[in-house]
Design a protein around this motif. Structure first.
Motif, short mmCIF file in Angstrom:
data_model
loop_
_atom_site.label_atom_id
_atom_site.label_comp_id
_atom_site.label_asym_id
_atom_site.label_seq_id
_atom_site.Cartn_x
_atom_site.Cartn_y
_atom_site.Cartn_z
N GLU A 26 -0.92 4.36 9.89
CA GLU A 26 0.14 4.74 11.03
C GLU A 26 1.10 4.22 11.35
OE1 GLU A 26 -2.45 4.02 15.13
OE2 GLU A 26 -4.23 4.53 13.55
N ARG A 54 -0.02 -6.26 7.30
CA ARG A 54 -0.10 -5.49 8.46
C ARG A 54 0.17 -6.12 9.97
NH1 ARG A 54 -4.64 -2.29 5.93
NH2 ARG A 54 -3.91 -3.15 3.65
N ASP A 87 0.99 -1.32 -0.26
CA ASP A 87 -0.27 -0.47 -0.02
C ASP A 87 0.82 1.56 -0.35
OD1 ASP A 87 -2.57 -1.31 -0.02
OD2 ASP A 87 -2.63 -1.01 1.95
N THR A 122 -3.34 0.91 15.67
CA THR A 122 -4.18 0.15 14.69
C THR A 122 -3.32 -0.24 13.60
OG1 THR A 122 -4.03 1.54 13.00
CG2 THR A 122 -5.57 1.16 15.60
N ASP A 123 -3.34 -1.21 12.86
CA ASP A 123 -2.24 -1.47 11.43
C ASP A 123 -2.88 -1.10 10.01
OD1 ASP A 123 -5.22 -2.54 11.14
OD2 ASP A 123 -4.75 -4.86 11.04
N THR A 124 -3.11 0.27 10.38
CA THR A 124 -3.37 1.06 8.92
C THR A 124 -1.91 1.03 8.47
OG1 THR A 124 -3.65 2.68 9.94
CG2 THR A 124 -5.02 1.98 9.40
#
Ligand code: SF4
Lengths: 211, 492
Positions: B191, B163, A192, B186-188
Motif C-alpha cells: 500500500e 513501515r 520486503d 495502512t503500513d503494508t
C-alpha cells in the motif's frame, strides 16, 4: 584556465607515478556459466523470468495471435499500444483498440492505454533478462514503461543467449537499450519486495517456438 | 563536498547516540542481515566470481591510471552522439552548471533519479535556493526527502525507517509536495508503494527536465548506464525533453565489453539479484525517442586529489554496490548517519576523508570508524582493500604528511593533541562492545594477521596499541586468535 583544463591537469599530475606501459587486461572469466543445449537455455530463461515474477507463456508461431488475444482479454484490456513494426498478425485475433506509437503522443495519453505488446532484441537466460533496443517491433522506450501491462514476445531459441557477455555482443551501443528483468519492483520498505512501483506491474513473456 | 553535513559530531559521538537508539539498530540489523545472506547466495551462483572480481578491479585500475585519456575520449564520443559535456571542478561549479541548464529550459521543477553524486554536491538545496524544485523519485529517496531526513545507506537510503514511520511520513508530508496520501493509509509495504506510485506519477507525466547520475560511462561509445529497480529511473531518463546527468569522473569504463563484468557483479553485490529489474543505457540523444537535449556534467570535487594518493586512489574503483555496508559490524551498530556524509559505511570511511580532506573533526575520525575486520574487502566486487586504506589514512591523520587538496600539494600537520587518537580509543571501545563484532568479519584473522607485525612509527605506534586495549568481553582477542587461526596461514 577553464575547468576542463584544470581537471585534466590535476589528473595528469596525480598520475605522475604511473608508468606509461601496461600489461593487457586478461579476461579469464567465463563467457557463459555451464554448458546447455538450445532447449535447456530457453528453459533456464523461462525459469529465471518466472523467478522474478514475470508470467511466462509458450506457444508456436501459429498459436501466437490467439494467445495474445487471450492474455489481453483476461486482463480486460480495451486498448493496446502498438510499435510501428509489430508483425500485424500478432494482433489479428484481438479486437482491442490499437493505439499507435507516435512521437507526438503525450505521456498522459500513454498513461490511459491498458497494455503494450512488443518484440525484443535479445533475451539472456542466466539472468532472466529481456533487452529492448528501440527497433521497429519494440518502439520508443516509454511505450513499455508507462502502461501497466507489458506483453513481450521472444522468438526461441533464435533470440535467446546464455549470458550477459553474449548478450552485450549482440547489442548495438548506439541504440538506447532497456534491460528488463521481471516487472518493476522495490525493496525499499524493510526490504520486503513489492512488485510494481513505476514501471509496468505485470510483465508477460511469450516464448514463441517454430511451428 | 557540500556543507550539508557540516556541524555533525565526530563519528564516535554520533555513533554512541545511534547505538543507543533501539529502533534504528533493530531496523539496521534486520536489513543488513537479510541482504547479506541473499548476496552470498547470489554470488555463489556464478562459479567465476573470483575472476570477475579480479577483472573488475583491473578494468577500473587501468581506467584510473589513464583517466586523462579516457575522459577526453568520453567527451568526444558523447559529443559525437549529440550530447553536451560540461566540466565541474567542485560542487559549487557543478551546481551552477545544473542550475543554469534548468533555468534555460524555463521549467520551475525537475524529476531526479537517485544519485550519490548529486547528493554529494547538495544539488537539491542549490536548486531550491534558485527557486527550482527537485523531486526525488526513488521510493527510498522520496521517504528521505519527505521526512526532511538524510540517507543512511547507499542502496536503500531509508533503511533506518520502518513501515510505521514511513506511513506517518507519507500521511503527514505528501500533501505539501503534491498528491496527498489516501485516508486511512495502512503500513503494508504494497500500500505504501502504491501511494508513492500515484504521488510520483503526476510528477513524471508532466516532467520536462530530468536529472540523474550514472553507474557507468563508456569512453569508447559515449554510452551512459543507469541500473535500477523501480522504473523511476526509466521515467526520468526517457519522459523529459532535457536530461542532465551529473557523474563523477571515476565512473568511466573504457569499452562496451567492459560492461559485461560489472553488469554481472553489481546486481549480485548490491541487491543480491541475478539482475536488477531495469537497466537503461543511452548514447547521446536518439531522434524522437527520449530526451532531445542531453547534458553530461563531469564532476571532480576531490576525485583528482584522491587519485593523487597512491594508496588511497583505489577507493575510486568503487561501484557503489553497498555490499561493504551490509557486512560491516560497525555500520550495523552505528547506522549511516554517524558517518556524516552521503557515503556511509566502510567505503564512506575511506572516501569522505579523501574527497573532503581530514580538516574537520568528523573527517579525521572516520578512518577510525572500523574494526579492521576485513569483511568489507572480502565482499567488495572490485576488491578495494578498505582496511589498507583505513590504516594509511590513520597514519596520515596522526602523523601528517603531504597530501593534494584542490590540485595543490599541501603538507598536513599531525592532528592536534592526538585528538584523532582519542577518537580512535573511543571508537574502538564501543565497536568492541559486542563480542560478535570481530567474529562477524569473515577475514578477521587473516586481515589482522597482516597488520599485526606492522609497527606504525611515531604516534601510529600508540594506535597499534589500541588494537589490543579494548577487551573483547567474551574472550580476549589473543585467545580467540589462537583458537581460530593460531599457527595456520590466513586464507590468502
Ligand atoms: S567499496 Fe566495494 S563493496 Fe563497498 S560499495 Fe564500493 S564497490 Fe561496493
Amino acid at each position: 584556465m577553464n575547468s576542463r583544463e584544470r581537471i585534466l591537469g590535476r589528473v595528469r599530475r596525480a598520475l605522475a607515478d604511473v608508468p606509461a606501459d601496461e600489461t593487457p587486461l586478461s579476461r579469464d572469466y567465463l563467457r557463459e556459466h555451464g554448458r546447455r543445449s538450445a532447449a535447456q537455455t530457453v528453459d533456464l530463461l523461462a525459469e529465471n523470468l518466472a523467478d522474478y515474477r514475470a508470467l511466462v507463456h509458450r506457444c508456436t508461431d501459429g498459436e501466437l495471435a490467439d494467445l495474445i488475444m487471450r492474455l489481453l482479454a483476461e486482463r480486460g484490456s480495451r486498448t493496446v499500444l502498438v510499435p510501428p513494426g509489430l508483425p500485424p498478425y500478432w494482433l489479428k485475433a484481438s479486437d482491442v483498440t490499437q493505439v499507435h506509437d507516435r512521437a507526438a503522443s503525450t505521456a498522459h495519453e500513454l498513461d490511459r492505454v491498458d497494455s503494450v505488446v512488443t518484440g525484443c532484441a535479445v533475451a539472456i537466460a542466466e539472468t532472466g533478462t529481456l533487452v529492448l533496443d528501440g527497433s521497429p517491433d519494440q518502439g520508443r522506450r516509454r511505450i513499455t514503461l508507462v502502461p501497466d501491462h507489458h506483453i513481450c514476445v521472444v522468438r526461441v531459441p533464435g533470440q535467446v543467449v546464455s549470458s550477459v557477455p553474449q548478450g552485450l555482443e549482440r547489442l548495438d551501443p548506439a541504440r538506447p537499450l532497456t534491460w528488463i528483468s521481471g516487472p518493476s519492483a522495490t525493496s525499499d520498505i524493510e526490504l520486503d519486495r513489492v512488485e510494481g512501483v513505476h514501471g509496468p506491474r505485470t510483465l508477460e513473456v511469450i516464448l514463441v517456438g517454430e511451428d | 563536498m557540500s556543507g550539508t553535513y557540516l556541524g555533525m559530531p565526530a563519528f564516535p559521538e554520533a555513533a554512541r547516540e545511534a547505538v543507543g537508539n533501539a529502533t534504528l539498530r533493530g531496523n539496521l540489523r534486520h536489513a543488513t542481515h537479510t541482504i547479506r545472506a541473499k548476496r552470498a547466495k547470489a554470488v555463489s551462483e556464478v562459479s567465476d566470481w573470483a575472476e570477475l572480481r579480479e577483472a573488475g578491479k583491473r578494468i577500473k585500475d587501468h581506467t584510473l591510471r589513464h583517466l586523462d585519456r579516457y575522459l577526453v575520449q568520453l567527451e568526444e564520443s558523447v559529443t559525437a552522439a549529440g550530447g553536451v559535456v560540461h566540466w565541474a571542478a567542485d560542487a559549487d561549479e557543478a551546481n551552477e552548471i545544473v542550475t543554469r541548464l534548468v533555468k534555460m529550459t524555463g521549467e520551475p521543477e525537475a524529476v531526479k533519479v537517485k544519485s550519490m553524486a548529486t547528493q554529494e554536491i547538495g544539488l537539491n538545496e542549490a536548486l531550491e535556493a534558485e527557486g527550482i524544485r527537485a523531486y526525488e523519485t526513488d521510493l527510498a529517496e522520496l521517504i528521505v526527502q519527505l521526512g526532511k531526513d538524510r540517507p543512511s545507506h547507499i542502496l536503500v537510503p531509508a533503511i533506518h525507517r520502518n513501515r510505521g514511520e514511513i506511513r506517518d511520513i507519507f500521511t503527514r508530508e505528501m500533501s505539501e509536495w503534491g498528491r496527498p496520501a489516501p485516508e486511512g493509509l495502512t503500513d503494508t509495504p504494497a500500500e505504501l508503494a502504491e501511494t508513492a506510485r500515484l504521488h510520483l506519477r503526476e510528477k513524471f507525466l508532466r516532467a520536462r527536465v530530468g536529472i540523474s547520475g550514472a553507474n557507468f560511462m563508456v569512453a569508447e561509445t559515449g554510452t551512459l548506464v543507469v541500473v535500477e529497480s523501480e522504473g523511476n529511473g526509466r521515467m526520468c531518463l526517457t519522459l523529459p525533453e532535457t536530461l542532465i546527468s551529473v557523474v563523477g569522473i571515476e565512473k568511466i569504463v573504457p569499452t562496451w565489453q567492459d560492461l559485461e563484468v560489472f553488469l554481472q557483479t553489481l546486481p549480485r553485490s548490491s541487491t543480491a539479484e541475478r539482475m536488477n529489474p531495469y537497466t537503461s543505457t543511452w548514447t547521446g540523444t536518439t531522434d524522437e525517442d527520449g530526451p532531445q537535449n542531453f547534458h553530461l556534467v563531469l564532476l571532480d570535487n576531490g576525485r583528482t586529489d584522491t587519485l593523487a594518493d597512491e594508496v588511497g586512489r583505489q577507493a575510486l574503483r568503487c561501484i557503489r554496490c553497498s555490499a561493504c555496508l551490509n557486512v560491516c559490524p560497525v555500520y550495523e551498530r552505528a547506522g549511516g548517519h554517524a558517518y556524516g556524509s552521503v557515503y556511509p559505511g566502510p567505503i564512506g570511511a575511506i572516501l569522505s576523508p579523501q574527497l573532503r580532506g581530514t580538516g574537520s573533526e568528523i573527517d579525521a575520525s572516520l578512518p577510525y570508524a572500523s574494526s579492521l575486520c576485513g569483511a568489507c574487502y572480502e565482499v567488495c566486487p572490485v576488491a578495494i582493500d578498505i582496511p589498507e586504506v583505513l590504516v594509511h589514512l590513520r597514519e596520515r591523520v596522526v602523523q601528517g604528511g603531504e597530501v593534494t587538496r584542490a590540485g595543490n600539494k599541501v603538507v598536513l600537520r599531525p592532528a592536534k593533541g592526538h585528538a584523532a587518537e582519542r577518537a580512535a580509543m573511543r571508537a574502538a571501545r564501543w565497536a568492541f562492545l559486542h563480542p560478535g563484532a570481530l567474529r562477524t568479519g569473515q577475514r578477521a584473522a587473516s586481515r589482522t594477521r597482516r597488520f599485526h607485525p606492522r609497527t606504525l612509527p611515531g604516534p601510529g605506534r600508540a594506535w597499534s596499541g589500541t588494537r589490543e586495549l579494548p577487551p573483547v568481553p567474551a574472550e580476549p582477542f589473543r585467545d580467540w586468535w589462537q583458537r581460530t587461526r593460531g599457527g595456520k596461514d590466513g586464507d590468502r
